[in-house]
Design an enzyme around this catalytic site. Sequence first.
Site, mmCIF file in Angstrom:
data_model
loop_
_atom_site.group_PDB
_atom_site.id
_atom_site.type_symbol
_atom_site.label_atom_id
_atom_site.label_comp_id
_atom_site.label_asym_id
_atom_site.label_seq_id
_atom_site.Cartn_x
_atom_site.Cartn_y
_atom_site.Cartn_z
ATOM 1 N N HIS A 471 15.895 -47.403 -11.600
ATOM 2 C CA HIS A 471 15.476 -46.003 -11.566
ATOM 3 C C HIS A 471 14.052 -45.843 -11.031
ATOM 4 O O HIS A 471 13.240 -45.141 -11.646
ATOM 5 C CB HIS A 471 15.578 -45.387 -12.965
ATOM 6 C CG HIS A 471 16.968 -45.400 -13.527
ATOM 7 N ND1 HIS A 471 17.243 -45.399 -14.875
ATOM 8 C CD2 HIS A 471 18.181 -45.402 -12.912
ATOM 9 C CE1 HIS A 471 18.554 -45.403 -15.071
ATOM 10 N NE2 HIS A 471 19.146 -45.421 -13.883
HETATM 11 C C1 LIG Z 1 22.690 -50.432 -8.822
HETATM 12 C C2 LIG Z 1 22.247 -49.051 -9.229
HETATM 13 C C3 LIG Z 1 22.788 -48.473 -10.380
HETATM 14 C C4 LIG Z 1 22.389 -47.200 -10.758
HETATM 15 N N1 LIG Z 1 23.029 -46.586 -11.802
HETATM 16 C C5 LIG Z 1 22.781 -45.277 -12.047
HETATM 17 C C6 LIG Z 1 23.584 -44.558 -12.967
HETATM 18 O O1 LIG Z 1 24.545 -45.065 -13.536
HETATM 19 N N2 LIG Z 1 23.282 -43.246 -13.184
HETATM 20 C C7 LIG Z 1 22.227 -42.632 -12.564
HETATM 21 O O2 LIG Z 1 21.970 -41.454 -12.826
HETATM 22 N N3 LIG Z 1 21.457 -43.301 -11.687
HETATM 23 C C8 LIG Z 1 21.736 -44.592 -11.378
HETATM 24 N N4 LIG Z 1 21.028 -45.237 -10.428
HETATM 25 C C9 LIG Z 1 19.887 -44.551 -9.801
HETATM 26 C C10 LIG Z 1 20.262 -43.434 -8.829
HETATM 27 O O3 LIG Z 1 21.445 -43.758 -8.132
HETATM 28 C C11 LIG Z 1 19.082 -43.191 -7.884
HETATM 29 O O4 LIG Z 1 17.949 -42.805 -8.649
HETATM 30 C C12 LIG Z 1 19.327 -42.106 -6.861
HETATM 31 O O5 LIG Z 1 20.523 -42.359 -6.162
HETATM 32 C C13 LIG Z 1 18.157 -42.054 -5.878
HETATM 33 O O6 LIG Z 1 18.415 -41.098 -4.892
HETATM 34 P P1 LIG Z 1 17.484 -40.958 -3.617
HETATM 35 O O7 LIG Z 1 18.011 -39.826 -2.839
HETATM 36 O O8 LIG Z 1 16.059 -40.909 -4.056
HETATM 37 O O9 LIG Z 1 17.629 -42.331 -2.817
HETATM 38 P P2 LIG Z 1 18.937 -43.053 -2.301
HETATM 39 O O10 LIG Z 1 20.148 -42.468 -2.903
HETATM 40 O O11 LIG Z 1 18.696 -44.503 -2.464
HETATM 41 O O12 LIG Z 1 18.991 -42.657 -0.751
HETATM 42 C C14 LIG Z 1 18.079 -43.062 0.223
HETATM 43 C C15 LIG Z 1 18.855 -43.234 1.514
HETATM 44 O O13 LIG Z 1 17.932 -43.338 2.578
HETATM 45 C C16 LIG Z 1 18.379 -44.353 3.467
HETATM 46 N N5 LIG Z 1 17.210 -44.857 4.190
HETATM 47 C C17 LIG Z 1 16.173 -45.539 3.680
HETATM 48 N N6 LIG Z 1 15.269 -45.805 4.653
HETATM 49 C C18 LIG Z 1 15.752 -45.262 5.795
HETATM 50 C C19 LIG Z 1 15.273 -45.204 7.121
HETATM 51 N N7 LIG Z 1 14.097 -45.720 7.477
HETATM 52 N N8 LIG Z 1 16.042 -44.575 8.063
HETATM 53 C C20 LIG Z 1 17.242 -44.015 7.734
HETATM 54 N N9 LIG Z 1 17.735 -44.049 6.466
HETATM 55 C C21 LIG Z 1 16.993 -44.649 5.507
HETATM 56 C C22 LIG Z 1 18.986 -45.383 2.548
HETATM 57 O O14 LIG Z 1 19.817 -46.276 3.236
HETATM 58 C C23 LIG Z 1 19.696 -44.502 1.538
HETATM 59 O O15 LIG Z 1 21.008 -44.197 1.940
HETATM 60 C C24 LIG Z 1 21.387 -46.510 -10.004
HETATM 61 C C25 LIG Z 1 20.858 -47.097 -8.857
HETATM 62 C C26 LIG Z 1 21.287 -48.342 -8.454
HETATM 63 C C27 LIG Z 1 20.719 -48.944 -7.182
#
Ligand SMILES: Cc1cc2nc3c(=O)[nH]c(=O)nc-3n(C[C@H](O)[C@H](O)[C@H](O)COP(=O)(O)OP(=O)(O)OC[C@H]3O[C@@H](n4cnc5c(N)ncnc54)[C@H](O)[C@@H]3O)c2cc1C
Length: 544
Positions: A471
């Site tokens: 997280h």
């Molecule tokens: C293994 C795991 C288990 C988890 N379990 C839970 C759970 O059960 N419940 C819960 O609430 N949360 C859980 N989480 C946490 C939650 O999923 C994340 O906090 C949330 O998805 C983050 O969202 P975000 O939009 O910030 O980033 P992300 O969803 O990580 O999205 C970022 C995206 O940007 C893309 N990206 C990055 N850099 C670039 C670039 N330079 N160019 C183009 N694209 C790029 C990445 O590939 C990715 O697709 C978990 C996370 C993980 C990894």
Amino acid sequence: MHMSETFDFIIVGAGSAGCVLANRLTASGRHRVLLLEAGPRNLHPSLHIPLGYGKLFSDRRFNWCYTTEPQPQCHDREVIAPRGKVLGGSSSINGLIYIRGQAEDFNYWRQLGNAGWGFEDVLPYFRKAEANERGTDQFHGASGPLSVSNLRDRHPLAEAFVEAAQQCGYPRNDDFNGPAQEGAGYYQTTMRNGLRSSTAACYLKPARRRPNLEVVSQALATRILFDGRRATGLEYLVGSDKRGARAGVEVIVASGAFNSPQLLQLSGIGPAPLLQSLGIAVIADAPGVGGALNDHFAGRIILRCRNSITLNDAVRNWGGRLAAGLRYAATRRGYLAVPAISAGCFVRAHPASETPDSQCSIALYSAGTIGGELHPYPGVTGVCTLLRPESRGFVRIKSADPRAAPAIHPNYLATRKDRETLVVGVKVLRRIFQAPAMARHIAEEIEPGKQCDNDDDLLDFIRRRGSTTYHPVGSCRMGQDRDAVVDERLRVRGFAGLRVVDASIMPAVVSGNTNAATIMIGEKGAEMILEDARAERSKPAATF
Ligand SMILES: Cc1cc2nc3c(=O)[nH]c(=O)nc-3n(C[C@H](O)[C@H](O)[C@H](O)COP(=O)(O)OP(=O)(O)OC[C@H]3O[C@@H](n4cnc5c(N)ncnc54)[C@H](O)[C@@H]3O)c2cc1C
């Protein structure tokens, strides 16, 4: 470099927040949007079947598979730091648990000076996102895109855990996202009909056919382009092909807690000495970019069960796998529809805590390493997550090459209070496993084992074997102070046409799991972006 046409908005990253943005910003048909994603499309079955979660920890096709820098308070261990790299981002590989955090978390964000981010302010966006199968009430929505559902099957070990927590004096709680978080019960999950509800499935898919949305997967953003202090476009790589796109209104960085600060730094917004040392031209000396990384750390205990009713047993032999596969195919039930963790208990472990500071949970399997082979005996894992860690670290690029992983340093267990609270939390977790309802299922505690019977040994065990619950937040922190990266409208401070909208903007991690809160940020961010675009359009044209 081939420069494509101009879009109104360019969104970098199709993760939890990015897919919400892509849907909401294209809904009116008025704006042209380019959504870039470094990873591939989300076609693989493991990304849709809940149990696929276990396979995705080390699958480099869909996971950045980062590791942290050696953590000083964890015997200098590198800790795994998985992140989704696929449409849906981490929502395509996560544990599916739907927990928003406590009202107090958001009220704290507002107290820090972030107007519009108190619980009463953010609740409408949680409700707007949600399609909760329990229906609508003061806390829940039923007509949003994100499916939230009850567990389809109640496992006897999860039932026993909830009962054991009650035997330890914790109240029963049937809704951790309702009026109070404290107590024991089942988690709700981001699932529909036994399939994962990633944001790719529930926000992006319905928007894909809109002619004003262009999605480019396997496209790595490498640099934001500027005209002075206004973001005007983006450079990106598709394979070795260098491309560019112009943004007429905004570039929105939604690349997650590790990659959003990385992209800002690569683009010249970050700590000047760091950027200069790597030969990157400094556009703004912003020491806070990548600073204040805040992540959940957990102690995990492993227990051997008396009866062969755990996931370890179900998947050990081909017969078991076949039976589970057939059951899932026919009914979308059974082991394949099980989220990472099914039940839990929110507790106040530290005497000074006014609201729960620890999340104790049971996972219906056990393994030597996270995502590794399951044990050859019936086993379960108890997890205690420290909900509001004080410890802060950083994300810093190590190279000017956008393909190189950044240095990730969450600085786990850096403060005494974090260490003390987690030790007490793990003791509570062990007590729950020793309560009669659970004890009758347990043959022995394998890790740390009964010889570990004092606080010093328990802390040493946590340092040796503890890990993240995935997280990370705070690396592009929202705030009003000099080191804050974005303001309360998520605009990068000191810049025009540039926002960060993802988990990285959280001023402090929420007391729960971060997917729901990130989706809320996507919903609220989209509304602010559209409001600002409307206000800009209605400004009278400049006269000379
Ligand atoms: C293994 C795991 C288990 C988890 N379990 C839970 C759970 O059960 N419940 C819960 O609430 N949360 C859980 N989480 C946490 C939650 O999923 C994340 O906090 C949330 O998805 C983050 O969202 P975000 O939009 O910030 O980033 P992300 O969803 O990580 O999205 C970022 C995206 O940007 C893309 N990206 C990055 N850099 C670039 C670039 N330079 N160019 C183009 N694209 C790029 C990445 O590939 C990715 O697709 C978990 C996370 C993980 C990894």
